[in-house]
Design a protein around this motif. Structure first.
Motif, PDB file in Angstrom:
ATOM      1  N   LEU A  36       0.835  -1.210   0.000  1.00  0.00           N
ATOM      2  CA  LEU A  36       0.000   0.000   0.000  1.00  0.00           C
ATOM      3  C   LEU A  36       0.867   1.257   0.000  1.00  0.00           C
ATOM      4  O   LEU A  36       0.613   2.197  -0.759  1.00  0.00           O
ATOM      5  CB  LEU A  36      -0.941   0.005   1.212  1.00  0.00           C
ATOM      6  N   LYS A  37       1.890   1.244   0.844  1.00  0.00           N
ATOM      7  CA  LYS A  37       2.783   2.405   0.930  1.00  0.00           C
ATOM      8  C   LYS A  37       3.514   2.627  -0.397  1.00  0.00           C
ATOM      9  O   LYS A  37       3.608   3.748  -0.890  1.00  0.00           O
ATOM     10  CB  LYS A  37       3.769   2.211   2.078  1.00  0.00           C
ATOM     11  N   GLU A  38       4.008   1.552  -0.978  1.00  0.00           N
ATOM     12  CA  GLU A  38       4.687   1.629  -2.271  1.00  0.00           C
ATOM     13  C   GLU A  38       3.724   2.147  -3.343  1.00  0.00           C
ATOM     14  O   GLU A  38       4.088   2.968  -4.184  1.00  0.00           O
ATOM     15  CB  GLU A  38       5.201   0.234  -2.645  1.00  0.00           C
ATOM     16  N   GLY A  39       2.493   1.654  -3.300  1.00  0.00           N
ATOM     17  CA  GLY A  39       1.476   2.100  -4.246  1.00  0.00           C
ATOM     18  C   GLY A  39       1.176   3.583  -4.107  1.00  0.00           C
ATOM     19  O   GLY A  39       1.021   4.292  -5.104  1.00  0.00           O
ATOM     20  N   LEU A  40       1.115   4.059  -2.863  1.00  0.00           N
ATOM     21  CA  LEU A  40       0.852   5.483  -2.635  1.00  0.00           C
ATOM     22  C   LEU A  40       2.011   6.354  -3.129  1.00  0.00           C
ATOM     23  O   LEU A  40       1.791   7.488  -3.559  1.00  0.00           O
ATOM     24  CB  LEU A  40       0.575   5.744  -1.149  1.00  0.00           C
ATOM     25  N   LYS A  47      -7.330   7.226  -4.372  1.00  0.00           N
ATOM     26  CA  LYS A  47      -8.320   7.170  -3.295  1.00  0.00           C
ATOM     27  C   LYS A  47      -8.436   5.781  -2.680  1.00  0.00           C
ATOM     28  O   LYS A  47      -8.553   5.644  -1.460  1.00  0.00           O
ATOM     29  CB  LYS A  47      -9.687   7.645  -3.794  1.00  0.00           C
ATOM     30  N   THR A  48      -8.407   4.749  -3.498  1.00  0.00           N
ATOM     31  CA  THR A  48      -8.565   3.388  -2.975  1.00  0.00           C
ATOM     32  C   THR A  48      -7.370   2.997  -2.114  1.00  0.00           C
ATOM     33  O   THR A  48      -7.541   2.466  -1.010  1.00  0.00           O
ATOM     34  CB  THR A  48      -8.757   2.376  -4.125  1.00  0.00           C
ATOM     35  N   LEU A  49      -6.166   3.274  -2.589  1.00  0.00           N
ATOM     36  CA  LEU A  49      -4.966   2.957  -1.817  1.00  0.00           C
ATOM     37  C   LEU A  49      -4.946   3.753  -0.507  1.00  0.00           C
ATOM     38  O   LEU A  49      -4.623   3.208   0.552  1.00  0.00           O
ATOM     39  CB  LEU A  49      -3.702   3.244  -2.628  1.00  0.00           C
ATOM     40  N   THR A  50      -5.302   5.031  -0.585  1.00  0.00           N
ATOM     41  CA  THR A  50      -5.339   5.883   0.612  1.00  0.00           C
ATOM     42  C   THR A  50      -6.336   5.329   1.615  1.00  0.00           C
ATOM     43  O   THR A  50      -6.044   5.237   2.814  1.00  0.00           O
ATOM     44  CB  THR A  50      -5.697   7.333   0.233  1.00  0.00           C
ATOM     45  N   ALA A  54      -5.395   3.864   5.270  1.00  0.00           N
ATOM     46  CA  ALA A  54      -5.992   4.494   6.452  1.00  0.00           C
ATOM     47  C   ALA A  54      -6.792   3.483   7.263  1.00  0.00           C
ATOM     48  O   ALA A  54      -6.685   3.434   8.493  1.00  0.00           O
ATOM     49  CB  ALA A  54      -6.868   5.668   6.033  1.00  0.00           C
ATOM     50  N   THR A  55      -7.574   2.673   6.586  1.00  0.00           N
ATOM     51  CA  THR A  55      -8.392   1.674   7.276  1.00  0.00           C
ATOM     52  C   THR A  55      -7.527   0.697   8.051  1.00  0.00           C
ATOM     53  O   THR A  55      -7.845   0.338   9.190  1.00  0.00           O
ATOM     54  CB  THR A  55      -9.285   0.920   6.263  1.00  0.00           C
ATOM     55  N   LYS A  78      -1.987   8.508  14.259  1.00  0.00           N
ATOM     56  CA  LYS A  78      -1.162   9.576  13.688  1.00  0.00           C
ATOM     57  C   LYS A  78      -0.603   9.160  12.325  1.00  0.00           C
ATOM     58  O   LYS A  78      -0.415  10.004  11.449  1.00  0.00           O
ATOM     59  CB  LYS A  78      -0.029   9.955  14.641  1.00  0.00           C
ATOM     60  N   GLN A  79      -0.355   7.874  12.155  1.00  0.00           N
ATOM     61  CA  GLN A  79       0.112   7.361  10.863  1.00  0.00           C
ATOM     62  C   GLN A  79      -0.940   7.623   9.787  1.00  0.00           C
ATOM     63  O   GLN A  79      -0.610   7.976   8.653  1.00  0.00           O
ATOM     64  CB  GLN A  79       0.410   5.858  10.974  1.00  0.00           C
ATOM     65  N   VAL A  80      -2.198   7.455  10.149  1.00  0.00           N
ATOM     66  CA  VAL A  80      -3.295   7.732   9.209  1.00  0.00           C
ATOM     67  C   VAL A  80      -3.269   9.204   8.816  1.00  0.00           C
ATOM     68  O   VAL A  80      -3.358   9.545   7.629  1.00  0.00           O
ATOM     69  CB  VAL A  80      -4.670   7.379   9.831  1.00  0.00           C
ATOM     70  N   LEU A  81      -3.136  10.081   9.812  1.00  0.00           N
ATOM     71  CA  LEU A  81      -3.171  11.521   9.539  1.00  0.00           C
ATOM     72  C   LEU A  81      -1.967  11.995   8.730  1.00  0.00           C
ATOM     73  O   LEU A  81      -2.051  13.011   8.037  1.00  0.00           O
ATOM     74  CB  LEU A  81      -3.267  12.313  10.843  1.00  0.00           C
ATOM     75  N   ALA A  82      -0.872  11.258   8.786  1.00  0.00           N
ATOM     76  CA  ALA A  82       0.306  11.626   8.001  1.00  0.00           C
ATOM     77  C   ALA A  82      -0.003  11.576   6.506  1.00  0.00           C
ATOM     78  O   ALA A  82       0.533  12.359   5.724  1.00  0.00           O
ATOM     79  CB  ALA A  82       1.474  10.707   8.330  1.00  0.00           C
ATOM     80  N   ASP A  83      -0.897  10.662   6.115  1.00  0.00           N
ATOM     81  CA  ASP A  83      -1.249  10.528   4.704  1.00  0.00           C
ATOM     82  C   ASP A  83      -2.612  11.119   4.360  1.00  0.00           C
ATOM     83  O   ASP A  83      -2.887  11.398   3.206  1.00  0.00           O
ATOM     84  CB  ASP A  83      -1.225   9.048   4.290  1.00  0.00           C
ATOM     85  N   ASP A  84      -3.460  11.251   5.371  1.00  0.00           N
ATOM     86  CA  ASP A  84      -4.814  11.753   5.135  1.00  0.00           C
ATOM     87  C   ASP A  84      -5.228  12.608   6.327  1.00  0.00           C
ATOM     88  O   ASP A  84      -5.847  12.114   7.275  1.00  0.00           O
ATOM     89  CB  ASP A  84      -5.786  10.575   4.938  1.00  0.00           C
ATOM     90  N   GLU A  85      -4.855  13.876   6.284  1.00  0.00           N
ATOM     91  CA  GLU A  85      -5.065  14.762   7.436  1.00  0.00           C
ATOM     92  C   GLU A  85      -6.534  15.053   7.730  1.00  0.00           C
ATOM     93  O   GLU A  85      -6.857  15.636   8.760  1.00  0.00           O
ATOM     94  CB  GLU A  85      -4.300  16.071   7.258  1.00  0.00           C
ATOM     95  N   LYS A  86      -7.418  14.622   6.850  1.00  0.00           N
ATOM     96  CA  LYS A  86      -8.846  14.848   7.062  1.00  0.00           C
ATOM     97  C   LYS A  86      -9.595  13.551   7.385  1.00  0.00           C
ATOM     98  O   LYS A  86     -10.804  13.487   7.254  1.00  0.00           O
ATOM     99  CB  LYS A  86      -9.469  15.517   5.834  1.00  0.00           C
ATOM    100  N   ASN A  87      -8.877  12.541   7.825  1.00  0.00           N
ATOM    101  CA  ASN A  87      -9.525  11.269   8.160  1.00  0.00           C
ATOM    102  C   ASN A  87     -10.279  11.435   9.478  1.00  0.00           C
ATOM    103  O   ASN A  87      -9.672  11.555  10.544  1.00  0.00           O
ATOM    104  CB  ASN A  87      -8.488  10.148   8.261  1.00  0.00           C
ATOM    105  N   THR A  88     -11.593  11.442   9.387  1.00  0.00           N
ATOM    106  CA  THR A  88     -12.425  11.733  10.564  1.00  0.00           C
ATOM    107  C   THR A  88     -12.300  10.659  11.648  1.00  0.00           C
ATOM    108  O   THR A  88     -12.337  10.980  12.837  1.00  0.00           O
ATOM    109  CB  THR A  88     -13.905  11.891  10.166  1.00  0.00           C
ATOM    110  N   LYS A  89     -12.145   9.411  11.246  1.00  0.00           N
ATOM    111  CA  LYS A  89     -12.021   8.344  12.251  1.00  0.00           C
ATOM    112  C   LYS A  89     -10.749   8.520  13.069  1.00  0.00           C
ATOM    113  O   LYS A  89     -10.756   8.348  14.288  1.00  0.00           O
ATOM    114  CB  LYS A  89     -12.044   6.971  11.588  1.00  0.00           C
ATOM    115  N   ALA A  90      -9.656   8.851  12.406  1.00  0.00           N
ATOM    116  CA  ALA A  90      -8.392   9.048  13.118  1.00  0.00           C
ATOM    117  C   ALA A  90      -8.455  10.297  13.993  1.00  0.00           C
ATOM    118  O   ALA A  90      -8.003  10.274  15.146  1.00  0.00           O
ATOM    119  CB  ALA A  90      -7.233   9.145  12.130  1.00  0.00           C
ATOM    120  N   LEU A  91      -9.011  11.378  13.470  1.00  0.00           N
ATOM    121  CA  LEU A  91      -9.134  12.608  14.256  1.00  0.00           C
ATOM    122  C   LEU A  91      -9.996  12.382  15.491  1.00  0.00           C
ATOM    123  O   LEU A  91      -9.631  12.772  16.604  1.00  0.00           O
ATOM    124  CB  LEU A  91      -9.726  13.736  13.401  1.00  0.00           C
ATOM    125  N   TYR A  92     -11.136  11.741  15.286  1.00  0.00           N
ATOM    126  CA  TYR A  92     -12.049  11.462  16.394  1.00  0.00           C
ATOM    127  C   TYR A  92     -11.380  10.532  17.417  1.00  0.00           C
ATOM    128  O   TYR A  92     -11.445  10.774  18.628  1.00  0.00           O
ATOM    129  CB  TYR A  92     -13.340  10.835  15.859  1.00  0.00           C
TER     130      TYR A  92
END
Length: 171
Positions: A36-40, A47-50, A54-55, A78-92
């Motif tokens: 996944l990381k290599e793909g990103l 979007k699918t890889l992100t 994140a999931t 925090k790893q999720v937010l490093a790639d997707d700063e608007k991930n609501t599940k991680a923020l919450y």
């Protein structure tokens, strides 16, 4: 076949998604995450890889939280937010994790309030930092959530309950 497609740069995003899916099915988690990381890196913003990345880390954070490994949970979120700063599940999740950490510090410091004011104040300062972190994460998540989605509505309701409590603690 996925490796060949990746090598030939054919339909690259889908090739990485397919390879990652196959690795996940084989329960090769380390290789799954690496793919996944290599793909990103190869297809930034896919979007699918992100979402898969994140999931994975949100789920790792939840598992760590359930196992009372809060530091590991925090790192996963925090790893999720490093790639997707608007991930609501991680923020919450980071917001509630910080809130719970602050509440625990205050609970443990309560006996010191009358006996050792200096130690209590030091603990209160740590709790306040955690409450501030909780407030920041929850306030970032709130405008990104939709009341039309049942799961997000419950997060909105919880955030609206927590923010006044946090404000009261920070006064």
């Amino acid at each position: 076949f996925f490796d060949i497609a990746i090598q030939k740069k054919y339909n690259l995003g889908n090739a990485y998604v397919g390879k990652a899916g196959a690795l996940k099915d084989l329960k090769k988690n380390d290789e799954y995450v690496a793919t996944l990381k290599e793909g990103l890196e190869a297809v930034p913003g896919n979007k699918t890889l992100t979402k898969l990345y994140a999931t994975y880390y949100v789920n790792q954070g939840i598992l760590a939280q359930r196992a009372k490994k809060n530091s590991a949970a925090e790192e996963a979120f925090k790893q999720v937010l490093a790639d997707d700063e608007k991930n609501t599940k991680a923020l919450y999740s980071l917001g509630t994790l910080s809130y719970n950490k602050a509440a625990l510090v205050l609970k443990n410091a309560a006996p010191l309030a009358n006996s050792d004011k200096a130690k209590y104040d030091a603990q209160k300062e740590i709790a306040d930092k955690n409450f501030q972190n909780a407030k920041t994460y929850l306030e970032r998540a709130l405008p990104l959530l939709s009341a039309d989605k049942p799961r997000e509505k419950s997060m909105i309701d919880n955030i609206k309950k927590l923010l006044p409590q946090i404000e009261a603690q920070l006064k």
